[in-house]
Design a protein around this motif. Sequence first.
Motif, short mmCIF file in Angstrom:
data_model
loop_
_atom_site.label_atom_id
_atom_site.label_comp_id
_atom_site.label_asym_id
_atom_site.label_seq_id
_atom_site.Cartn_x
_atom_site.Cartn_y
_atom_site.Cartn_z
N VAL A 1 0.73 -1.18 0.03
CA VAL A 1 -0.13 -0.19 0.07
C VAL A 1 0.82 1.19 0.16
CG1 VAL A 1 -1.67 1.32 1.44
CG2 VAL A 1 -2.21 -1.08 1.12
N TRP A 2 1.70 1.30 0.96
CA TRP A 2 2.60 2.54 1.41
C TRP A 2 3.51 2.79 0.09
CZ3 TRP A 2 0.07 6.06 3.87
CH2 TRP A 2 -0.74 5.55 4.77
N VAL B 1 4.70 14.78 -0.47
CA VAL B 1 3.85 13.56 0.25
C VAL B 1 4.29 12.39 -0.10
CG1 VAL B 1 1.65 12.70 0.61
CG2 VAL B 1 1.81 15.27 0.42
N GLY B 2 4.57 12.06 -1.46
CA GLY B 2 5.04 10.93 -2.08
C GLY B 2 6.20 10.40 -1.65
N ILE B 3 7.25 11.28 -1.58
CA ILE B 3 8.81 10.96 -0.98
C ILE B 3 8.47 10.69 0.48
CG2 ILE B 3 11.04 11.79 -0.42
CD1 ILE B 3 10.46 10.94 -3.69
N GLY B 4 7.80 11.60 1.02
CA GLY B 4 7.47 11.47 2.50
C GLY B 4 7.08 10.00 2.88
N VAL B 5 6.01 9.61 2.30
CA VAL B 5 5.47 8.38 2.53
C VAL B 5 6.49 7.41 2.25
CG1 VAL B 5 3.94 6.70 1.51
CG2 VAL B 5 3.14 8.85 1.97
N LEU B 6 7.41 7.52 1.29
CA LEU B 6 8.27 6.23 1.12
C LEU B 6 9.45 6.20 2.30
CD1 LEU B 6 8.74 6.82 -2.72
CD2 LEU B 6 7.75 4.68 -1.61
N TYR B 7 9.85 7.45 2.72
CA TYR B 7 10.85 7.69 3.67
C TYR B 7 10.21 7.31 5.06
CZ TYR B 7 15.12 9.91 5.83
OH TYR B 7 16.33 9.99 6.46
N LEU C 1 16.30 4.21 1.27
CA LEU C 1 16.69 4.02 -0.06
C LEU C 1 15.71 4.04 -1.14
CD1 LEU C 1 18.89 2.87 -2.04
CD2 LEU C 1 18.18 0.49 -1.20
N THR C 2 14.64 3.55 -0.83
CA THR C 2 13.44 3.66 -1.80
C THR C 2 13.05 5.17 -2.10
OG1 THR C 2 12.58 1.39 -1.13
CG2 THR C 2 11.00 2.90 -2.38
N ALA C 3 13.02 5.88 -1.07
CA ALA C 3 12.83 7.19 -1.46
C ALA C 3 13.65 7.91 -2.15
CB ALA C 3 12.62 7.86 0.12
N TRP C 4 15.12 7.87 -1.83
CA TRP C 4 16.11 8.26 -2.57
C TRP C 4 16.09 8.12 -3.94
CZ3 TRP C 4 17.37 12.86 -1.10
CH2 TRP C 4 17.63 13.12 0.32
N LEU C 5 15.90 6.66 -4.26
CA LEU C 5 15.81 6.22 -5.53
C LEU C 5 14.84 6.85 -6.55
CD1 LEU C 5 16.83 2.38 -5.02
CD2 LEU C 5 18.21 4.13 -6.29
N THR C 6 13.66 6.70 -5.70
CA THR C 6 12.31 7.36 -6.57
C THR C 6 12.44 8.98 -6.61
OG1 THR C 6 10.82 5.98 -5.02
CG2 THR C 6 9.79 7.56 -6.21
#
Length: 296
Positions: A51-52, A107-113, A119-124
């Motif tokens: 989900v996230w 919001v998108g990067i915040g959710v991932l972080y 790692l997923t946040a920075w790659l995205t």
Amino acid sequence: MNFEATAPPVKINWRDYYEMCKPNVVILMLLTSLVGMFMAVPGMVPWDVLVWGNLGIAMTAASAAVVNHVIDRRIDGQMGRTHNRPVAKGKVEPIHALIFAAVLAVVGIGVLYVFINSLTAWLTLASSVGYALVYTLYLKRATPQNIVIGGIAGAMPPLLGWAAVTGTVDPNALLLVLIIYTWTPPHFWALAIHKRDEYAKVEVPMLPVTHGLEFTGLQVLLYTVLLVISTMLPYVVGMSGFIYLVGVTVLNVRFLYWAWKLYRGAYQQAMKTFWFSIIYLMVLFVLLLVDHYLPI
């Protein structure tokens, strides 16, 4: 009496904002990120990651798409395929679109972080910046190899999905990235062949404009051969089995057929090649998923 004209109130239509997100493109990206997630584990992916992870990836991808609408508004307005896009048509002000893009990205990067991993946040984020700024703002107008150099940004979703589950950059995930990367040039150049005159009118140096249709047809064929090789690698390295092998072989034979027709000068078939390439990628990733859980 005061007869001064007043500006009409701005009417916000949610459909315009939805369209700016390029939902069809985002859905295809989510399919590949989902498969990346499931390929990373032998069993079920945790629901919170599903989900996230996909929410964050989708929002960040949508943000990049909105920025693309803003940067390309001039050329979009002059091309038949894109002239009705909300920013190009004046239905959404560029500043409003950029604010919307910023909110989606944060919001998108915040959710991932917060809910997945850094790692997923920075790659995205890197993938989003690569598409929205490096490709759209610079490469697209700078070189006919724009889609080759910038294609890595659009090929990242399987790696993002894999990293969301494992927190690592795995060689098998990079193999999935390679498949999308080699798929991108024949996919996009088929569209560019069909839209060659429009790209020439807006002075965007797509390969058919700068090097002609015959050369582009040859490149489509050569990159399709590279695609065939790259799509065989999951079977060669033991990542996938017999179901995938049979399915991808059928897909590759068909893609080679369309690429050969373009190479031989059947440029009126370019859009059929383009649409088949989309089906090709979707079916290929579904085959990866089915084979992963039903190995033969």
